[in-house]
Design an enzyme around this catalytic site. Structure first.
Site, PDB file in Angstrom:
ATOM      1  N   ASP A  36       0.868  -1.186   0.000  1.00  0.00           N
ATOM      2  CA  ASP A  36       0.000   0.000   0.000  1.00  0.00           C
ATOM      3  C   ASP A  36       0.901   1.230   0.000  1.00  0.00           C
ATOM      4  O   ASP A  36       1.529   1.554   1.017  1.00  0.00           O
ATOM      5  CB  ASP A  36      -0.889   0.035   1.260  1.00  0.00           C
ATOM      6  CG  ASP A  36      -2.064  -0.933   1.162  1.00  0.00           C
ATOM      7  OD1 ASP A  36      -1.985  -1.877   0.346  1.00  0.00           O
ATOM      8  OD2 ASP A  36      -3.046  -0.744   1.909  1.00  0.00           O
TER       9      ASP A  36
ATOM     10  N   LYS B  20      -6.833   3.375  -3.338  1.00  0.00           N
ATOM     11  CA  LYS B  20      -7.285   3.354  -1.939  1.00  0.00           C
ATOM     12  C   LYS B  20      -7.489   4.797  -1.515  1.00  0.00           C
ATOM     13  O   LYS B  20      -6.724   5.679  -1.929  1.00  0.00           O
ATOM     14  CB  LYS B  20      -6.206   2.647  -1.104  1.00  0.00           C
ATOM     15  CG  LYS B  20      -6.429   2.618   0.387  1.00  0.00           C
ATOM     16  CD  LYS B  20      -5.301   1.839   1.082  1.00  0.00           C
ATOM     17  CE  LYS B  20      -5.319   2.025   2.591  1.00  0.00           C
ATOM     18  NZ  LYS B  20      -4.194   1.341   3.246  1.00  0.00           N
TER      19      LYS B  20
ATOM     20  N   LYS C  21      -9.963   0.009  -2.661  1.00  0.00           N
ATOM     21  CA  LYS C  21      -9.888  -0.294  -1.221  1.00  0.00           C
ATOM     22  C   LYS C  21     -10.388   0.914  -0.426  1.00  0.00           C
ATOM     23  O   LYS C  21      -9.920   2.037  -0.633  1.00  0.00           O
ATOM     24  CB  LYS C  21      -8.447  -0.631  -0.827  1.00  0.00           C
ATOM     25  CG  LYS C  21      -8.258  -0.867   0.672  1.00  0.00           C
ATOM     26  CD  LYS C  21      -6.877  -1.394   1.002  1.00  0.00           C
ATOM     27  CE  LYS C  21      -6.630  -1.432   2.512  1.00  0.00           C
ATOM     28  NZ  LYS C  21      -5.294  -1.951   2.850  1.00  0.00           N
TER      29      LYS C  21
END
Lengths: 289, 595
Positions: free
Chosen positions: A111, A173, A202
Site C-alpha cells: 500500500d 485506496k 480499497k
C-alpha cells in the site's frame, strides 16, 4: 456535484441488497495495525486474530513485515506492507527500495501513498512515474495506491484514479487513516466509476462496524482496510437476526459534513463546505445532532 | 433436612416449614433454560396474576443458570423472580457478586412460598437446608446482617438478604448480596419481607461441570479474546466503570435533570467519571469470573462501600439537582445498608421535589437540597414520616397528590438515567418493557448512542421496532444463562448459543437461543395481560410525548411512540391490542398457556 450527494441515499439503500457471507466479508478485510507504538505482543495478536477470522491480510508498517510473515507462514493470510507512508513525500527511488525490501521480507501486497503535493502541482508525469517505480519494484505483487482523498476535490479524485490505473497499479485506496477523512460513500463511488469494474478499490479509515463495511462495498469497494476487523465480524453476526440497515441521514455520510478547517487545505475545505449550499439534503445538516 | 442432588429445585414452604426437592423436566429446561426463564415459568405456573404481591400466596424464586459459576466470562449472577409489589407485573431482577456461584455450587434453584410466623433465614449448605430464627438480625441493616449470619453459619458462605426496608415492605426494597450487589428493582425485597424471610445463606462445594469441557474452554477463550478487543469492555468499563457514561450521555442531551425536566446537566463535571476517580474512588473490583471488573469501591465522608454506579450517580445527582459527589455516595451507601433500590428511590425523591417545586406538595423538598435528600433516603428505608410516601414509588406518590403526570415511570417502575426523547428506540424499549421502565430489557443506547453492534440514527423512529424486539429477546435469553449484560457490548448471539451448547451438551443454534428469549417475553406478557395490563400501559409519561427538550443535543424532540408501537406489535406477532396471537404461541411451543 449535486448528483454525488444524491448518490448517498441511493448507496445507503443499496446496502440492504448486499448479500455477503461472513466468510466472504472476512476475505475483503486487510486487518490493519499502523500504530507508531504498538509492540511485538500487539502485532502477534493481530496475526492471531487474522488467522482466527481468516482475513485477507494483515496491513502493517515495514519493520513488522518479516515478523508477521513468519507468524502467518502456512496460512491463507497475506502480509500487506505500507510504503512511503503516511505522507507519500519520499522519492520514487526510496519508495521502490522500501517495496523491494518488503517483498523480500515476505509481503504479498504493497500500500503506497501517492505524492499529493506533486499532484496538486499538476505534475502528473511525476505522480505516474512515482507509482510506476513501486509497481515495477513489486514484481507482479499487488500494489494499492493511497490517494488521501481528504486533500482532493471530487474532480481531482477522478483524475488521480486514472493516473494510478495508467501506472499499472492494482488498486486505488482512499486514505491512510492519518489524513482528514476516512472512507466516505461519495469518494469510493467516484473511485469505482473512475477505474471501472476490472480494477481494485480499497476503502479505509473510520470503518468501525458492519454497516460501514457494507456501505463501502455497496459504493464499489472490494477491499476494506480497518483496525476494527474483529468488531466488524463479531457485529456482523447480529446482522442476520434483524434489519439493522435503517437509513442514515445523508449528511452523516457526506464528506462535506466531516470537512475540517484544521486538517485540510483551506481551498479543499471551502470546496467541500460549498457543496452544502446547493445540496438537496441541506435541511438535514443540523450539527448538534 | 434435605440432601442436595444435581440441578434441582428446593421448594421451601415458610408457612409449614416443609422443604421438598424437585426435578425440573427436560422440556422446561430446553425451553426456558434457567435463571429468568425458569423463574418466569414457575411464577407463571404457580402464582395467580391477580394475587396481592405481598400476600402469602405470592412466591419468590432464586435461580441460577447453566453458565453460573463456570469459566464463562461474567457468569457470577443469580436471578430473583416474583410478582412485583411496585409494578404488579411479573418481575425478575438479577445480581452479580459471588452469591450466584455459591448457590450454583449448592446445586439448587430455590422457590420460597408461604409466610413464616416469625422472622427466619434459610441456611442451605452441602445438602442440608435449615430454617433458622432471624430475630438476632431482624431490624439490622444488610451489612450487619451479612456479618452476623456469616458468624452464625460459615465464613465461606454467601448471603442474600434484605435490610429494614424489605422487612417493612417498602415497595422500593431490594435484595442485597455480598453487601453491595443488588437484585435491585421492583421491590422484590419487600416480597421477602412479607414472608418474614430475612436472608438466604448458602454454602456449596459442588463443582459446576460442563458437558463438553474442551469445546467449552475453546468457546470461552474466543469470548475472552472478543471482550479484550472491545473498547467498552476492555477500556471504558474497566478504567472508569459505569460512571464513564455520565459525560457521554450528558453531551448527547439525554441525561435527565430535575425529574426529566431537562436533558443536559450543567453540573455534570462534578459527578463525571474523571471526578469520581479523583474524589471517591478507592479501587476497582470484579464479580465472580469477570474480566471486565466494572465494580468500584469508594470512600466518602469517612464511610466506604461499593458504588455508586452510573444509574445511582444520576438518581441522587442530576435527577435531584445534586452535584455533590460525596452526598450522592452517602445516599448510595444508605440504600445498600437499608436495602433500597437506588434508581427508584432517587427518582421518587426527584418526583417529590418537582411536586414540591410546582406547589402540589406542601412538604418542602427542593431540588439540590442534598441533606434533605439523604435524610429522605433514611426515612424511606425505615418507613418513617414522609419516607412512607416515597417508599410507595413515584406513581402512587404523584397520584396521591393529584398529578400522575409528574411521575417518570412506566407500569409503575421508575425510569432510569436516559431521557427517551433523544433516543427513539430506547423510548420504545421503555414503553414495551414487561417489567416497566427499565433500560436493561433492550439496551438501545448500545446502537443509538454507543454504536454497538452497529450505529443507528437515534432520532429516527421508523424501523426500530424489529431491533427493539431482537434485543428484548436476546436479553431475556442471556438472563437465562446467566451472564452479565455488559458482555453483550462485545459478544454476539452465536457466541452465547455456543457457550450454552457446549456447557449443557444440548445444541442451540443462534436462532433457537433467541427464540428462548421470545418465549419468555411472551409468557411474561401473558401473565401481565391477566394481571390487567395491556396496550394502555405500553406508554410513557405525557412529558415525553408532548414537551420537547429545550436545550442540549436532543432539543426539540419528542417520542414518536404511536408510530413505533404499531410496528412493534406487528413485529412481535401480537394483535393491535397487544395480545400474542395463537399461532405465535404455538410456534413458540407455549400454546398451552393461552387459556
Amino acid at each position: 456535484m449535486t448528483s454525488i450527494m444524491e448518490s448517498i441515499p441511493k448507496i445507503e439503500r443499496r446496502t440492504k441488497e448486499i448479500k455477503i457471507s461472513p466468510e466472504e466479508l472476512a476475505k475483503t478485510i486487510d486487518h490493519t495495525k499502523l500504530s507508531p507504538y504498538k509492540p511485538t505482543g500487539s502485532m502477534k495478536k493481530l496475526c492471531e486474530e487474522a488467522k482466527a477470522y481468516h482475513f485477507h491480510s494483515v496491513c502493517v508498517n515495514p519493520c513488522w513485515t518479516r515478523f508477521c510473515a513468519n507468524e502467518l507462514k502456512g496460512t491463507d493470510v497475506k502480509v500487506d506492507t505500507v510504503v512511503g507512508f503516511p505522507l507519500g513525500q519520499t522519492t520514487p527511488e526510496e519508495k521502490a527500495f522500501e517495496t523491494k525490501q518488503a517483498i523480500g521480507e515476505g509481503a504479498s501486497e504493497i500500500d503506497t501513498v501517492m505524492n499529493v503535493a506533486k499532484f496538486k502541482d499538476k505534475d502528473y508525469d511525476f505522480v505516474r512515474d512515482d507509482v510506476k517505480a513501486v509497481v515495477e519494484a513489486a514484481g507482479g505483487k499487488t500494489v494499492k495506491v493511497i490517494l488521501e482523498t481528504g486533500y482532493l476535490t471530487y474532480e481531482e479524485i477522478s483524475g488521480a484514479c486514472k493516473i494510478v490505473k495508467e501506472a499499472g497499479a492494482d488498486f486505488v485506496k482512499n486514505s491512510t487513516g492519518f489524513g482528514p477523512f476516512g472512507a466516505t460513500i461519495p469518494h469510493i463511488l467516484l473511485m469505482r466509476e473512475a477505474v471501472g469494474g476490472d480494477f481494485g478499490v480499497k476503502a479505509a479509515g473510520g470503518i468501525n462496524n458492519f454497516r460501514d463495511a457494507l456501505r463501502m462495498i455497496a459504493a464499489g469497494a472490494n477491499r476494506i482496510g480497518t483496525s476494527a476487523g474483529v468488531k466488524i465480524m463479531d457485529s456482523y453476526r447480529w446482522a442476520r437476526h434483524s434489519d439493522w440497515l435503517i437509513e442514515e441521514i445523508p449528511c452523516r455520510l457526506c464528506p462535506s459534513r466531516k470537512a475540517s478547517f484544521t486538517s485540510m487545505p483551506k481551498s479543499v475545505f471551502q470546496y467541500y463546505k460549498m457543496q452544502c449550499v446547493n445540496c438537496p439534503y441541506r435541511e438535514y445538516n443540523r450539527f448538534y445532532e | 433436612m434435605n440432601k442436595s442432588g444435581g440441578a434441582r429445585i428446593l421448594r421451601i414452604n415458610l408457612s409449614s416449614g416443609k422443604v421438598t426437592e424437585e426435578e425440573v423436566d427436560q422440556d422446561t429446561r430446553r425451553k426456558f433454560i434457567g435463571g429468568r426463564g425458569l423463574g418466569v415459568k414457575i411464577v407463571f405456573d404457580e402464582v395467580d396474576p391477580g394475587v396481592d404481591p405481598l400476600s402469602e400466596s405470592n412466591k419468590i424464586v432464586f435461580a441460577v443458570g447453566p453458565l453460573t459459576g463456570t469459566a464463562a466470562p461474567s457468569s457470577g449472577r443469580y436471578a430473583v423472580i416474583s410478582k412485583s409489589p411496585l409494578t404488579g407485573t411479573i418481575f425478575d431482577a438479577n445480581s452479580g457478586g459471588f452469591f450466584g456461584p455459591m448457590l450454583k455450587a449448592l446445586g439448587h434453584d430455590v422457590i420460597i412460598e408461604g409466610r413464616s410466623g416469625d422472622p427466619v433465614y434459610v441456611w442451605a449448605h452441602d445438602g442440608d437446608v435449615e430454617l433458622r430464627g432471624a430475630s438476632s438480625v431482624w431490624g439490622k441493616d444488610t451489612h450487619e446482617t451479612t456479618e452476623k449470619l456469616l458468624e452464625e453459619t460459615d465464613r465461606r458462605a454467601k448471603v442474600a438478604c434484605i435490610g429494614p426496608a424489605g422487612e417493612k415492605q417498602v415497595k422500593l426494597a431490594c435484595v442485597i448480596n455480598d453487601e453491595h450487589r443488588a437484585a435491585g428493582r421492583g421491590g422484590l425485597g419487600a416480597v421477602m419481607g412479607s414472608k418474614n424471610l430475612k436472608a438466604i445463606v448458602v454454602s456449596g462445594h459442588k463443582k459446576t461441570p460442563v458437558a463438553n469441557e474442551s469445546k467449552f474452554r475453546e468457546t470461552v477463550k474466543r469470548c475472552l479474546m472478543t471482550l479484550d478487543k472491545n473498547p467498552i469492555t476492555k477500556d471504558s468499563l474497566k478504567i472508569f466503570g459505569t460512571p464513564s457514561l455520565v459525560s457521554l450521555i450528558n453531551e448527547t442531551g439525554i441525561f435527565p435533570v430535575r425529574n426529566f425536566q431537562r436533558g443536559y446537566f450543567e453540573d455534570a463535571d462534578g459527578i463525571c467519571g474523571e471526578k469520581y476517580l479523583e474524589r471517591i474512588f478507592v479501587k476497582p473490583y470484579a464479580c465472580f469470573g469477570c474480566p471486565i471488573g466494572c465494580g468500584r469501591l469508594t470512600r466518602a465522608n469517612g464511610e466506604g462501600g461499593g458504588g455508586p454506579e452510573y444509574e445511582t450517580l444520576w438518581a441522587f445527582g442530576a435527577q435531584c439537582g445534586v452535584s455533590k459527589l460525596e452526598d450522592i455516595a452517602r445516599a448510595n451507601y444508605l440504600c445498600n445498608r437499608l436495602g433500597l433500590d437506588t434508581i427508584s428511590t432517587g427518582s421518587t425523591i426527584g418526583c417529590a421535589m418537582e411536586l414540591s417545586e410546582k406547589g402540589y406538595l406542601t412538604e418542602g423538598i427542593e431540588f439540590g437540597d442534598s441533606e434533605k435528600m439523604v435524610e429522605l433516603v433514611r426515612k424511606t428505608g425505615l418507613r418513617e414520616g414522609f419516607g412512607k410516601e416515597i417508599g410507595e414509588g413515584s406513581k402512587r406518590l404523584a397520584e396521591r397528590y393529584g398529578h400522575p403526570e409528574v411521575a417518570m415511570q412506566v407500569k409503575g417502575l421508575e425510569l432510569p438515567a436516559y431521557d427517551p426523547r433523544g433516543v427513539q428506540g430506547h423510548a420504545l424499549a421503555y414503553a414495551t418493557s414487561n417489567r416497566g421502565g427499565c433500560h436493561l430489557r433492550a439496551y438501545m443506547i448500545g446502537p443509538e448512542v454507543l454504536g454497538v453492534p452497529a450505529p443507528l440514527d437515534r432520532f429516527r423512529a421508523g424501523g426500530k421496532a424489529k431491533i427493539v424486539k431482537l434485543l428484548q429477546d436476546v436479553s431475556a435469553a442471556v438472563d437465562t444463562l446467566i451472564l452479565c449484560r455488559f458482555t453483550s457490548f462485545a459478544l454476539n448471539i452465536e457466541e452465547y448459543a455456543s457457550l450454552l451448547s457446549t456447557a449443557t451438551g444440548i445444541d442451540y443454534s443462534a436462532e433457537e437461543f433467541r427464540k428462548v428469549g421470545e418465549r419468555i417475553w411472551n409468557l411474561e406478557r401473558l401473565f401481565n395481560l391477566r394481571a390487567g395490563f395491556g396496550r394502555k400501559d405500553d406508554t410513557l409519561p405525557p412529558r415525553f410525548l408532548k414537551t420537547p427538550l429545550k436545550e442540549g443535543n436532543s432539543r426539540g424532540r419528542v417520542v414518536e411512540l404511536e408510530k413505533m408501537l404499531g410496528e412493534y406489535y406487528e413485529a412481535r406477532g401480537w394483535t393491535e391490542e397487544g395480545k400474542p396471537r395463537a399461532e405465535l404461541l404455538e410456534e413458540l411451543g407455549i400454546e398451552g398457556y393461552a387459556r
